[in-house]
Write an enzyme that holds these catalytic residues in place. Structure first.
Site, PDB file in Angstrom:
ATOM      1  CD  GLU A  74      -8.669   2.664 -10.695  1.00  0.00           C
ATOM      2  OE1 GLU A  74      -9.315   2.211  -9.739  1.00  0.00           O
ATOM      3  OE2 GLU A  74      -7.752   3.493 -10.582  1.00  0.00           O
ATOM      4  CG  ASP A  75      -5.133  -0.403 -12.193  1.00  0.00           C
ATOM      5  OD1 ASP A  75      -5.420   0.643 -12.801  1.00  0.00           O
ATOM      6  OD2 ASP A  75      -4.772  -0.422 -11.010  1.00  0.00           O
ATOM      7  CG  HIS A 129      -8.843  -2.753  -4.653  1.00  0.00           C
ATOM      8  ND1 HIS A 129      -7.894  -3.581  -4.102  1.00  0.00           N
ATOM      9  CD2 HIS A 129      -8.191  -1.609  -4.986  1.00  0.00           C
ATOM     10  CE1 HIS A 129      -6.727  -2.956  -4.088  1.00  0.00           C
ATOM     11  NE2 HIS A 129      -6.872  -1.758  -4.624  1.00  0.00           N
ATOM     12  CG  HIS A 152      -2.090  -2.612  -4.342  1.00  0.00           C
ATOM     13  ND1 HIS A 152      -1.988  -1.790  -3.235  1.00  0.00           N
ATOM     14  CD2 HIS A 152      -3.237  -2.257  -4.970  1.00  0.00           C
ATOM     15  CE1 HIS A 152      -3.027  -0.974  -3.211  1.00  0.00           C
ATOM     16  NE2 HIS A 152      -3.807  -1.235  -4.247  1.00  0.00           N
ATOM     17  CG  ASP A 212      -6.548   1.124  -2.805  1.00  0.00           C
ATOM     18  OD1 ASP A 212      -5.512   0.531  -3.167  1.00  0.00           O
ATOM     19  OD2 ASP A 212      -7.141   1.980  -3.496  1.00  0.00           O
ATOM     20  CG  ASP A 217       5.805  18.584  25.823  1.00  0.00           C
ATOM     21  OD1 ASP A 217       4.977  18.611  26.750  1.00  0.00           O
ATOM     22  OD2 ASP A 217       6.589  19.504  25.561  1.00  0.00           O
TER      23      ASP A 217
HETATM   24 MN    MN Z   1      -5.497  -0.181  -5.220  1.00  0.00          MN
END
Ligand code: MN
Length: 722
Positions: A80-81, A76, A52, A145, A265
């Site tokens: 958080e993780d 990033h 990721h 992200d 279209d």
């Molecule tokens: Mn992320």
């Protein structure tokens, strides 16, 4: 692991291609650190988590961003993780990159609170999010992200897919759009469509697949014609034909309520030419080939869109009689159209980081040239460029910008002048705070008001905005003047009464206006205010009009008792048949000490013993007579002045209160002003001093009544119950 390791080398190569001097060591350290911290973590897809951040870094490299942005992309999710702390991150990568990662973590917190909100709040969340960002790279990393998360959304359970897709549509696609990042916006929208409306999406894909061949050959045919004509006219151009992005087709079909029958279209052409004159020349040639649809020619080159998008747009009637769209622009314009703000933030060779100033001025220009909705958006972004501002929300989600240091008072006056005047307190983010609390970015402010609150002089120190200060000052000045006019009016009335002057007549025959101008006042009201402020002596003013004729001769003796107008009697001791009346200045009541004063022609004026008129002004001992209360048979009319806060049912409450005390209200005049303050001028019948005082107390205790006054008996010391 070998596969992802290879991918990092790909990214490094990619970055080096547009930024040969890039800080390779920084990128490598960020990669290794991220790989170590995320070790053992696995995404829902089953891939190692590290995929990721690498994909995010890859998307940022596609935007040609600098190494700080790409390193931030790699790092990033650490705070958080993983167990990595801010201190550790800062020790490794310094304050700047850590700050960017922290900002990204903060956005996640906002997202979580958004999940609990209404969709209607989306705009506010967008602004709050942007208002909290000090570096544009934060939002670029966030979009990268989100893009990768959307690309891999299929692995998540259904409810989370839908929620994240909705959030993407409500928050991130609009942000990408307003930042002019057309390509990312289109991809986010298409991905979201697949999860929000999977059936429509599937049907659309199928329909497009069926028409693929027809569309393909039509695109090829038209492209050949355009290319040939441009070549013949020596215009160098890249001609792209494409099927529009799914979400825009879907929106169009839904808007028109039709199915996808006509390939026209869904196709659009884009001509990338070398110069602006070539754009217009190419447009002319296209219009010679096919007839333009009226009203569909848009010149966004002369008038760029608020997000800086520039292009010429036209729709023409194609070979088969169906309209299709053509966009014409230069390569630079195309770059901006596709990549928007990222194009401005992209690394450009030979450009020093100090060129940030140039970028800022570009954005500032963009911001200041805004109108309508995009302005609101960029206002949020403006915060980063103008750090002296702070953005706050009303409970309904309206956004107000203030100078830093602004307080709830400023906010209250911004909402409405009346809200400001009656502001008694504030809740910030649900918590009661003192009025001098400085507002912070993203605060939700709720103002508490009270009808009885009025501005105070202290507020001038608490408010920082000119608007609030002016309103407070105006109120204070006006408030003082109003009070002075009120006081002046009463003084004037009383003095006129005392001197036997008809105020009404003074007004009507213009003498009062004349008096005002004699004393240098433009208006009568200003004169009255000056009286109220005590700047002018009332006695001096009225002296020329005063009636001071009091005769020396005793009046003829009449009957011992005389009816007073109210029907009561006052006995003049030692005299009979003497005509008596209660003096208007003090209105004595049974129970009061009284003194009689012989007037010419009108009999005996009965004053309260402490009436200053008797004591000081009219006193001539030979005209004083002793009087006493006789048999009381009637009621005495007494004027009562009541002040109150305007509220329903006040008249009923007043008459109820009087009624409860057996006091008849003879007349009543009610008035309220703009400040929702009211006055009632009552004339109440009472049978004496004690009765009057009871009535006054009862009136005073009516909810909303702020004062009760009467001039009875003691003009020098008005009976005032507060
Ligand atoms: Mn992320």
């Amino acid at each position: 692991m070998t596969e992802t390791l290879l991918r990092f080398e790909d990214i490094l190569e990619q970055v080096s291609a547009y930024n040969p001097d890039c800080d390779e060591d920084l990128l490598r350290r960020a990669y290794v650190y991220s790989a170590r911290a995320h070790r053992g973590q696995v995404r829902v897809s089953g891939e190692p988590y590290l995929v990721h951040p690498l994909e995010v870094a890859h998307i940022l490299a596609e935007m040609h961003l600098d190494e700080v942005a790409i390193a931030t992309g790699l790092l990033h999710d650490l705070l958080e993780d993983t167990w990595v702390s801010e201190d550790e991150l800062e020790a490794q990568f310094g304050e700047h990159i850590t700050g960017l990662v922290k900002a990204l973590t903060k956005i996640t917190t906002m997202e979580q609170s958004y999940a609990a909100r209404e969709a209607a709040q989306a705009e506010n969340v967008r602004r709050m999010l942007l208002a909290s960002i000090a570096d544009v790279r934060v939002i670029l990393v966030k979009l990268a992200d989100r893009l990768h998360n959307m690309r891999t959304l299929g692995f998540l359970p259904e409810d989370r897919r839908r929620r994240i897709a909705a959030e993407t549509m409500e928050i991130y696609a609009p942000i990408a759009h307003r930042l002019g990042m057309g390509r990312i916006k289109a991809e986010l929208e298409d991905l979201a469509l697949a999860y929000q409306h999977p059936e429509d999406y599937g049907r659309l894909i199928e329909q497009l697949r069926q028409r693929e061949q027809v569309a393909g050959s039509m695109i090829a045919e038209i492209r050949t014609i355009i290319t040939r004509v441009l070549e013949e006219n020596s215009i160098n151009a890249e001609v792209r034909g494409r099927i529009k992005h799914l979400h825009s087709i879907w929106t169009k079909l839904r808007k028109q309520g039709i199915g996808l029958e006509r390939v026209y279209d869904v196709v659009a052409f884009r001509l990338i030419v070398d110069t602006v004159p070539h754009c217009y020349a190419a447009l002319g040639l296209i219009h010679q080939l096919w007839r333009p649809v009226p009203g569909r020619i848009k010149d966004y080159i002369a008038m760029p869109k608020p997000n800086a998008y520039q292009s010429l747009h036209t729709s023409v009637i194609g070979p088969e009689g169906q309209p299709f769209e053509v966009q014409i622009r230069t390569r630079d314009m195309d770059e901006i159209a596709e990549r928007g703000i990222a194009a401005h933030w992209a690394y450009k060779e030979g450009r020093e980081p100090s060129h940030d100033a140039e970028r800022v001025s570009w954005l500032r220009g963009l911001v200041e040239g805004q109108q309508e909705n995009p302005r609101e958006f960029l206002n949020s972004l403006k915060l980063n460029l103008y750090p002296e501002e702070v953005y706050t929300f009303t409970p309904k989600g309206e956004v107000f910008a203030f100078a830093r240091g602004a307080t709830p008072i400023d906010f209250a006056y911004r909402v409405h002048t009346e809200v400001g005047h009656h502001c008694v307190g504030a809740r910030i983010n649900g918590k009661l705070v003192p009025l001098r609390t400085p507002l912070q970015n993203g605060d939700i402010i709720e103002i508490l008001t009270s009808g009885s609150q009025v501005p105070s002089r202290d507020w001038l120190e608490i408010a920082v905005t000119a608007r609030a200060q002016n309103k407070i000052r105006a109120w204070l000045n006006r408030g003082e003047k109003e009070q002075a006019v009120e006081a002046g009016r009463r003084l004037l009335e009383r003095e006129c009464r005392r001197l036997g002057i008809s105020l009404k007549q003074l007004r009507e025959d213009g003498r009062l206006t004349q008096l005002a101008s004699d004393h240098g006042f433009g208006r009568e009201e200003d004169l009255v205010a000056a009286i109220g402020f005590g700047r002018i002596s009332l006695r001096d003013i009225l002296a020329p009009f005063a009636r001071t004729k009091v005769v020396a001769q005793p009046v003829p003796v009449g009957r011992a008792r005389a009816a007073v107008p109210d029907g009561s009697v006052i006995m003049v001791r030692g005299q009979s048949d003497m005509l008596t009346y209660r003096a208007q200045c003090c209105n004595p009541l049974p129970g009061d000490q009284i003194v009689g004063y012989i007037t010419r022609g009108r009999g005996v004026a009965v004053h309260a013993a402490n009436c200053p008129n008797v004591r000081k002004l009219l006193f001539t001992s030979e005209r004083e007579v002793e009087v006493e209360w006789g048999g009381i048979t009637g009621a005495f009319a007494v004027p009562v002045h009541v002040s109150f806060e305007d509220r329903p049912g006040m008249l009923a409450a007043l008459s109820q209160a009087a009624n409860d005390e057996d006091a008849n209200i003879r007349s009543c005049h009610l008035a309220t002003n703009e400040e929702r303050l009211g006055t009632a001028e009552l004339v109440v019948d009472v049978n004496g001093r004690e009765h009057l005082e009871k009535v006054l107390v009862v009136l005073r205790h009516i909810p909303g009544v702020t004062s009760v006054e009467t001039t009875v008996s003691t003009p020098g010391r008005r009976l005032q119950l507060l």
